[in-house]
Enzyme design. Structure first.
Site, PDB file in Angstrom:
ATOM      1  N   GLN A  56       0.818  -1.208   0.000  1.00 42.60           N
ATOM      2  CA  GLN A  56       0.000   0.000   0.000  1.00 42.60           C
ATOM      3  C   GLN A  56       0.855   1.262   0.000  1.00 42.60           C
ATOM      4  O   GLN A  56       0.548   2.235  -0.681  1.00 42.60           O
ATOM      5  CB  GLN A  56      -0.924  -0.003   1.221  1.00 42.60           C
ATOM      6  CG  GLN A  56      -1.728   1.273   1.418  1.00 42.60           C
ATOM      7  CD  GLN A  56      -2.684   1.566   0.275  1.00 42.60           C
ATOM      8  OE1 GLN A  56      -3.011   0.676  -0.503  1.00 42.60           O
ATOM      9  NE2 GLN A  56      -3.124   2.797   0.155  1.00 42.60           N
ATOM     10  N   GLU A  57       1.937   1.246   0.751  1.00 42.37           N
ATOM     11  CA  GLU A  57       2.763   2.445   0.881  1.00 42.37           C
ATOM     12  C   GLU A  57       3.541   2.761  -0.390  1.00 42.37           C
ATOM     13  O   GLU A  57       3.572   3.906  -0.846  1.00 42.37           O
ATOM     14  CB  GLU A  57       3.732   2.285   2.058  1.00 42.37           C
ATOM     15  CG  GLU A  57       3.080   2.356   3.434  1.00 42.37           C
ATOM     16  CD  GLU A  57       2.639   3.762   3.806  1.00 42.37           C
ATOM     17  OE1 GLU A  57       2.929   4.712   3.049  1.00 42.37           O
ATOM     18  OE2 GLU A  57       1.988   3.912   4.848  1.00 42.37           O
ATOM     19  N   SER A  58       4.199   1.772  -0.956  1.00 49.41           N
ATOM     20  CA  SER A  58       5.118   2.043  -2.077  1.00 49.41           C
ATOM     21  C   SER A  58       4.996   1.066  -3.227  1.00 49.41           C
ATOM     22  O   SER A  58       5.661   1.248  -4.247  1.00 49.41           O
ATOM     23  CB  SER A  58       6.562   2.009  -1.570  1.00 49.41           C
ATOM     24  OG  SER A  58       6.905   0.690  -1.153  1.00 49.41           O
ATOM     25  N   TYR A  94      -6.926   3.793   3.074  1.00 51.79           N
ATOM     26  CA  TYR A  94      -5.638   3.175   3.400  1.00 51.79           C
ATOM     27  C   TYR A  94      -5.855   1.898   4.209  1.00 51.79           C
ATOM     28  O   TYR A  94      -5.308   0.834   3.886  1.00 51.79           O
ATOM     29  CB  TYR A  94      -4.820   4.190   4.195  1.00 51.79           C
ATOM     30  CG  TYR A  94      -3.485   3.728   4.709  1.00 51.79           C
ATOM     31  CD1 TYR A  94      -2.368   3.756   3.898  1.00 51.79           C
ATOM     32  CD2 TYR A  94      -3.329   3.310   6.028  1.00 51.79           C
ATOM     33  CE1 TYR A  94      -1.124   3.369   4.376  1.00 51.79           C
ATOM     34  CE2 TYR A  94      -2.106   2.919   6.522  1.00 51.79           C
ATOM     35  CZ  TYR A  94      -0.995   2.950   5.696  1.00 51.79           C
ATOM     36  OH  TYR A  94       0.227   2.565   6.172  1.00 51.79           O
TER      37      TYR A  94
END
Length: 743
Positions: free
Chosen positions: A616-618, A724
């Site tokens: 999810q982040e990168s 998120y």
């Protein structure tokens, strides 16, 4: 060598150095020995041991002069000299690199060479380098490059060519900031030529037409110093956009007092300037003046919104803020913006605990403005708010309405989950279970359906599998994937999918590969991203590219390319799980496996959860950057990274650039996530919200949720943070489907 290169990419410097040294000792091939020494120098540079790296690089050039590594050593020597603030020496090394033969990225390197010459005080060399870059079709129309060349000409006092370039860019660009920049530069040239009237014309053009650019502020200063009259409103606007708020406040006031026939512009920006100088009551007075005296003005609606925002966000007067918006709706019920402001009034009422009022306001949005795009969300929030008030029967009625009206499977499963929770609140546990069973079947792999399963099974959020196996072999899975490709897209039986094919000759591919070779990963990524998008309608070429991206470590691009192929096969999220496992092992791969397992064990985080967070982040892009400045695999803000590194006393000699190294970023990020989890007593929803939106916000939302994770998710006031958490939960479920094993 492969292991060493991999360790260098990950930031495992000690391992990389050891492997390079072993390769050097075990080989008699000068090409391998030179490459190993070059790799050792790159490790030293990554550690910050610049002097040692320079010595090693010079040794490569001396001992292995006929190798490609010796040529590349000149490039890295240039970078070392640049880091040591010696641009002249850096330029000399880069010249030597370029002189050894052409590369696919010569134009890019010529621009860097020109920049080095400018820094070294050699504008003549810069002009030649920039001109060489402009001959490349990739850069022929590059406005920034032309401005650079114009600056170099100006530094040589070749004002004719400088003006030719500046004015050419001005005429060609549609960017107001670029126009202001070249106006300032052209004006400075005119001043150097002793033609102040032409300079002032350029400066006035910027002040009057491009007030948002800081270069327009520099132009304004020049005009004021020259005692040139400037339109007072434009002068105030330029000061405002340059952050000179105190000056702007006074100038706007003077303009308003001296110009009776004004519109709302000065009121609008004066109010914002007053806010920036903490003069809130005067700000409110400006909004009131704009609202009262300028109906129909382009800033009139914004005045209502901004007034309400200041009332609750800066003055803590939530009741007044809500009333401001309610007054608008009462006065202008048929205005197309009325439902939006009514919705926001409900938000403000919820923020200061007036839940009964908020529920009524949101229900009113739906009832009075059913065609408003946010009406469905308003009805859903009304149900959530009644649930918070423990008015379960009323909440159920509202959720049943959203269930009937939901236009997507996600909306329907969300409504159904909450119908069940309301029924449980009423003591109807059997009905709740029946409702959750329906919710679980509505949207397979969707957040709310998967959450309904957890509620049915009584399992915790982000349920980790007890038994799992993270091993897979893409090489073994490729044959099935290729057969599926041939069948699905009617590809010729003799079409070779194993190699690059025509892609090997593609210019973007060649540039991307050479950038990668020199460690210019962001530049390499940009080339491969352009190539991936250019191939998006070609499944065979996209498949070939996917394999290459995996080999290079561009996992985000490989994931996107893999999904691109499934899109071409018209597969939705649920049906993609029926595709050959090869594609799903790429899309939900166990990248950086050893690092993930180590960090997960160190911080007692399940590896599948950590993988889901990284995705999810990168999306596994080790050097990703966000607009907010977050960096690396787990998107850490530099200040957070420094704080965690200090707490852990690791790594040695930490700098912000270490966040681009997966081995560092992942360990620091996992520790920060674990800290949030521990702070919230193991509550993962709150921990993830804290990771995304800050622990202060998460603490407020958690306190309001009465320890109910489902309620917590809906209370979150940032849609980004809600999405998120939902996305990580969906990813966790897919990882579980792919890797869970029976005992």
């Amino acid at each position: 060598m492969d292991q060493a290169d991999r360790a260098l990419f990950l930031g495992q410097n000690d391992l990389a150095e050891s492997e390079y040294q072993s390769a050097y000792a075990q080989s008699s091939d000068p090409q391998i020995q030179a490459a190993a020494q070059l790799g050792t120098a790159r490790v030293q540079m990554q550690r910050g041991e610049t002097d040692l790296a320079v010595s090693t690089l010079q040794q490569v050039g001396t001992q292995f002069s006929d190798t490609e590594a010796a040529r590349e050593a000149n490039y890295f020597l240039a970078q070392a000299a640049k880091g040591n603030d010696d641009p002249a020496k850096a330029a000399a090394y880069l010249e030597a690199f370029l002189a050894a033969g052409s590369t696919p990225i010569d134009a890019y390197l010529q621009i860097e060479l020109g920049d080095l010459y400018m820094d070294a005080g050699n504008p003549g060399g810069a002009v030649k380098a920039y001109e060489s870059a402009l001959q490349d079709s990739e850069y022929a129309n590059d406005e920034d490059l032309k401005i650079k060349q114009g600056r170099a000409y100006a530094a040589m006092q070749d004002y004719t060519n400088a003006l030719r370039l500046y004015l050419g860019v001005y005429d060609a660009t549609g960017n107001e900031f670029t126009k202001a920049e070249v106006n300032l530069l052209a004006g400075q040239v005119y001043l150097a030529l002793g033609i102040p009237e032409q300079a002032n014309a350029r400066f006035l053009d910027s002040v009057n037409n491009y007030p948002r650019s800081y270069d327009s502020y520099s132009a304004l200063v020049a005009l004021v110093d020259a005692n040139v009259a400037v339109d007072p409103l434009n002068r105030a606007l330029v000061d405002y956009f340059a952050g000179q708020y105190g000056v702007a406040v006074d100038l706007f006031k003077t303009y308003l007092e001296s110009t009776p026939d004004h519109n709302g512009t000065a009121h609008y920006y004066r109010a914002l300037a007053l806010r920036s100088t903490d003069q809130y009551q005067q700000e409110i007075a400006e909004w009131d003046a704009l609202i009262k005296d300028h109906p129909g003005d382009r800033f009139w609606l914004e005045a209502w919104k901004e007034k309400a925002y200041t009332q609750w966000a800066y003055l803590d007067d939530y009741a007044a803020a809500a009333q401001t918006l309610l007054d608008f709706v009462q006065l202008y019920p048929d205005d197309s913006n009325a439902p939006e402001l009514l919705f926001e009034a409900g938000r403000i009422q919820e923020r200061y605990g007036r839940l009964t009022d908020a529920a009524a306001t949101w229900e009113r949005v739906f009832n009075d403005y059913p065609s408003y795009s946010g009406s469905y969300q308003a009805l859903f929030l009304a149900g959530v708010t009644q649930y918070r008030l423990k008015n379960y029967a009323q909440a159920e009625v509202l959720f049943q309405r959203t269930l009937v009206l939901g236009s997507s499977l996600s909306d329907q499963s969300a409504a159904s989950l909450w119908v069940g929770k309301a029924q449980l609140g009423e003591g109807q546990s059997d009905k709740a279970r029946q409702t959750w069973q329906q919710a679980a079947a509505m949207d397979p792999t969707g957040y709310y359906s998967e959450r309904a399963k957890e509620l049915l099974e009584g399992t915790p959020e982000f349920r980790p599998p007890q038994y799992y196996d993270l091993a897979y072999d893409l090489d073994l899975e490729r044959s099935d994937a290729e057969q599926w490709l041939r069948t699905t897209f009617n590809l010729a039986a003799d079409l070779d999918l194993s190699g690059l094919g025509d892609l090997a000759q593609n210019t973007s591919y060649q540039r991307g590969l050479y950038f990668w070779k020199l460690g210019l990963l962001n530049e390499s990524l940009a080339e491969f991203d352009n190539l991936r998008q250019a191939l998006q309608s070609d499944p065979a070429a996209t498949y070939r590219l996917t394999n290459e991206l995996l080999d290079l470590g561009f996992y985000r691009e490989a994931i996107l390319a893999s999904r691109q192929i499934l899109n071409l096969a018209n597969m939705d999220d649920a049906s993609t799980l029926d595709a050959p496992v090869f594609f799903n092992h790429i899309r939900f791969g166990v990248y950086f496996k050893d690092l993930v397992l180590s960090a997960a064990q160190e911080n007692n985080i399940h590896p599948l959860l950590l993988l889901s967070v990284i995705r999810q982040e990168s999306m596994f892009e080790g050097y990703a950057r966000s607009s907010a400045g977050a960096r690396g695999l787990m998107q850490l803000i530099p200040s957070t990274g420094a704080e965690i590194a200090t707490t852990m006393n690791w790594p040695a000699n930490y700098t912000d650039s270490d966040l681009d190294l997966p081995a560092v970023n992942l360990r620091l990020g996992a520790r920060y996530l674990a800290n949030q989890r521990d702070y919230f007593g193991g509550e993962l929803y709150a921990a993830l919200a804290a990771y995304n939106a800050g622990p202060g916000n998460a603490a407020i939302w958690w306190q309001l949720s009465d320890n109910d994770p489902d309620l917590f998710l809906e209370i979150i006031r940032y849609s980004e943070t809600q999405n998120y958490i939902r996305q990580i939960a969906e990813f966790m479920n897919i990882y579980r489907l792919l890797y869970e094993r029976a005992p």
